[in-house]
Design an enzyme around this catalytic site. Structure first.
Site, PDB file in Angstrom:
ATOM      1  CE  LYS A  11     -39.087   2.352   3.702  1.00  9.54           C
ATOM      2  NZ  LYS A  11     -38.435   1.625   4.873  1.00  9.54           N
ATOM      3  N   PRO A  94     -30.487   4.892  -2.163  1.00  8.27           N
ATOM      4  CG  PRO A  94     -30.115   4.930  -0.584  1.00  8.27           C
ATOM      5  CD  PRO A  94     -30.439   5.772  -1.429  1.00  8.27           C
ATOM      6  CB  VAL A  95     -30.128  -0.901  -5.691  1.00  8.38           C
ATOM      7  CG1 VAL A  95     -31.055  -1.940  -5.701  1.00  8.38           C
ATOM      8  CG2 VAL A  95     -30.739   0.542  -6.327  1.00  8.38           C
ATOM      9  CB  ALA A  96     -30.588  -3.414  -1.846  1.00  9.58           C
ATOM     10  N   GLY A  98     -33.180  -0.335   2.469  1.00  8.08           N
ATOM     11  CA  GLY A  98     -34.230   0.030   3.773  1.00  8.08           C
ATOM     12  C   GLY A  98     -34.822   1.268   2.933  1.00  8.08           C
ATOM     13  N   GLY A 100     -37.443   1.629   0.337  1.00  2.22           N
ATOM     14  CA  GLY A 100     -37.758   1.645   0.169  1.00  2.22           C
ATOM     15  C   GLY A 100     -38.382   1.854  -1.172  1.00  2.22           C
ATOM     16  N   GLY A 101     -36.908   2.367  -1.956  1.00  8.73           N
ATOM     17  CA  GLY A 101     -37.196   2.656  -3.708  1.00  8.73           C
ATOM     18  C   GLY A 101     -37.259   1.596  -4.927  1.00  8.73           C
ATOM     19  N   GLY A 102     -37.692   0.528  -4.250  1.00  8.65           N
ATOM     20  CA  GLY A 102     -38.878   0.110  -5.632  1.00  8.65           C
ATOM     21  C   GLY A 102     -40.170  -0.185  -5.158  1.00  8.65           C
ATOM     22  CG  ASP A 136     -42.160  -1.674   2.794  1.00  7.56           C
ATOM     23  OD1 ASP A 136     -42.710  -2.045   3.487  1.00  7.56           O
ATOM     24  OD2 ASP A 136     -41.113  -1.522   2.186  1.00  7.56           O
TER      25      ASP A 136
HETATM   26  P1  ATP Z   1     -37.038  -4.250   0.499  1.00  7.89           P
HETATM   27  O1  ATP Z   1     -37.037  -4.023   1.817  1.00  7.89           O
HETATM   28  O2  ATP Z   1     -38.068  -4.845  -0.242  1.00  7.89           O
HETATM   29  O3  ATP Z   1     -35.767  -5.337   0.547  1.00  7.89           O
HETATM   30  P2  ATP Z   1     -35.375  -2.165  -0.497  1.00  7.89           P
HETATM   31  O4  ATP Z   1     -36.298  -0.271  -0.184  1.00  7.89           O
HETATM   32  O5  ATP Z   1     -34.461  -2.497   1.057  1.00  7.89           O
HETATM   33  O6  ATP Z   1     -36.711  -3.407  -0.210  1.00  7.89           O
HETATM   34  P3  ATP Z   1     -35.312  -1.867  -2.958  1.00  7.89           P
HETATM   35  O7  ATP Z   1     -34.202  -0.263  -3.751  1.00  7.89           O
HETATM   36  O8  ATP Z   1     -36.384  -1.030  -2.809  1.00  7.89           O
HETATM   37  O9  ATP Z   1     -34.967  -1.986  -1.018  1.00  7.89           O
HETATM   38  O10 ATP Z   1     -34.421  -3.123  -3.208  1.00  7.89           O
HETATM   39  C1  ATP Z   1     -34.863  -4.142  -3.429  1.00  7.89           C
HETATM   40  C2  ATP Z   1     -34.443  -4.787  -4.509  1.00  7.89           C
HETATM   41  O11 ATP Z   1     -35.571  -4.940  -5.745  1.00  7.89           O
HETATM   42  C3  ATP Z   1     -33.477  -5.216  -5.030  1.00  7.89           C
HETATM   43  O12 ATP Z   1     -32.356  -5.915  -4.815  1.00  7.89           O
HETATM   44  C4  ATP Z   1     -33.305  -4.767  -6.445  1.00  7.89           C
HETATM   45  O13 ATP Z   1     -33.005  -6.209  -7.161  1.00  7.89           O
HETATM   46  C5  ATP Z   1     -35.095  -5.183  -6.358  1.00  7.89           C
HETATM   47  N1  ATP Z   1     -35.392  -4.318  -7.402  1.00  7.89           N
HETATM   48  C6  ATP Z   1     -36.543  -4.298  -8.594  1.00  7.89           C
HETATM   49  N2  ATP Z   1     -37.346  -3.357  -8.841  1.00  7.89           N
HETATM   50  C7  ATP Z   1     -36.658  -1.834  -8.425  1.00  7.89           C
HETATM   51  C8  ATP Z   1     -36.667  -0.722  -8.307  1.00  7.89           C
HETATM   52  N3  ATP Z   1     -37.217  -0.427  -9.680  1.00  7.89           N
HETATM   53  N4  ATP Z   1     -35.026  -0.014  -7.648  1.00  7.89           N
HETATM   54  C9  ATP Z   1     -34.957  -0.500  -7.209  1.00  7.89           C
HETATM   55  N5  ATP Z   1     -34.590  -2.024  -6.864  1.00  7.89           N
HETATM   56  C10 ATP Z   1     -35.822  -2.765  -7.361  1.00  7.89           C
END
Ligand code: ATP
Length: 293
Positions: A11, A94-96, A98, A100-102, A136
């Site tokens: 998102k 991208p992990v972490a 912003g 909302g991947g997780g 989220d």
């Molecule tokens: P937030 O704003 O909740 O931090 P985000 O969208 O910025 O979320 P995400 O990719 O959801 O970032 O990752 C946040 C943290 O969640 C990561 O540092 C990771 O260690 C952890 N995490 C747990 N499960 C997952 C998953 N399925 N995919 C990615 N990260 C995950």
């Protein structure tokens, strides 16, 4: 059904206002979110017991810290099902970042397990479980796009924009969401612009709606992380607009007029070592395409 494969979209926040801090420590927000085709793929396979996670992405936890793990554990316990699941996660989001991947992965896991174990739970029940997992998660059950309130759990359906080209760029740093909220000095804020934007989108005035794009967290992120500010500036110079940090960053997205331009801008960023892709916003949540409801 023994196995199900789901597209788990990302998102971007076209609008994000922070309305205040609540007694429970969460922040009250008002946000407008659209889904994008930059997606992960989640494959769930029935097992007789236990939950296992596999992924090639080293930044994604494999155990109970993984949001897919927590989603599966919650749903299996809540339903009383005797069985387990193996979950394969192929990351593109991208992990972490912003985006909302997780949270999206958790929503896809709840949705997929509902199908895999033929539970027949309505979406509202899954949203309720999702909100236990994270603020989220509920938004990823929207049909097209979402108007969000509360700490994120109050999701109102919103008509999606006609699919737009975006360039999504990630400067490769990690910004803990909590640290951004800690730095935030809130003036008196209202949801007025969000409500205006909501009305413009609902009545099909998309260009006017886009002129109201805003993210309250952006000021904090740009000031604390010059690399993000430079990236935003660069996207603006390359012709994107509006350009905004998504959520608490560090991902920056820019709206592009056409596909060719989006691809050119993305490849010029990639050439200079920045992770960037051209992709469209979605007008349908891919979870619904799978289930046909
Ligand atoms: P937030 O704003 O909740 O931090 P985000 O969208 O910025 O979320 P995400 O990719 O959801 O970032 O990752 C946040 C943290 O969640 C990561 O540092 C990771 O260690 C952890 N995490 C747990 N499960 C997952 C998953 N399925 N995919 C990615 N990260 C995950």
């Amino acid at each position: 059904m023994k196995q199900v494969t789901l597209t788990s979209p990302s998102k971007v926040n076209l609008f994000l206002e922070v309305l205040g801090r609540r007694d429970d420590g969460y922040h009250e927000i008002c946000s407008i979110v659209v889904l994008t085709e930059l997606s992960d793929t989640i494959t769930l396979e029935r097992r007789t017991s236990g939950i296992t996670i596999s992924t090639r992405d080293l930044r994604v936890p494999l155990g109970p810290d993984n949001l897919c793990y927590r989603a599966a554990d919650l749903l299996l316990r809540h339903s009383g099902v005797h069985g387990g699941v193996s979950i394969r996660i192929e990351k593109q989001i991208p992990v972490a970042g912003g985006m909302g991947g997780g949270s999206s992965n958790a929503a896809a896991t709840l949705w997929g397990l509902n199908l895999l174990y033929d539970l027949g739970w309505p979406r509202e029940e899954l949203i309720g479980l999702g909100s236990v997992l994270g603020s989220d998660v509920p938004l990823f059950f929207c049909r097209e796009a979402a108007f969000i309130r509360g700490r994120g759990e109050r999701v109102e359906e919103l008509t999606a924009l006609t699919p737009r080209w975006l360039v999504i760029a990630n400067p490769g740093i990690e910004i803990p969401t909590a640290s951004v909220y800690r730095r935030l000095r809130l003036p008196l804020t209202t949801d007025k612009t969000g409500v205006i934007m909501h009305g413009l989108i609902a009545s099909g005035q998309e260009e006017a709606a886009l002129s109201h794009c805003f993210n309250r967290l952006e000021g904090v992120v740009l000031e604390a992380y010059p690399v993000v500010a430079n990236l935003k500036q660069r996207l603006l110079l390359l012709g994107a607009g509006p350009v905004l940090v998504s959520g608490s960053g560090p991902t920056v997205f820019g709206v592009m007029r056409e596909a060719e331009m989006a691809r050119q801008v993305a490849s010029s960023l990639v050439e200079s070592g920045i992770a960037a892709v051209a992709c469209r916003t979605l007008d349908k949540n891919p979870l619904f395409l799978l289930a046909g409801r």
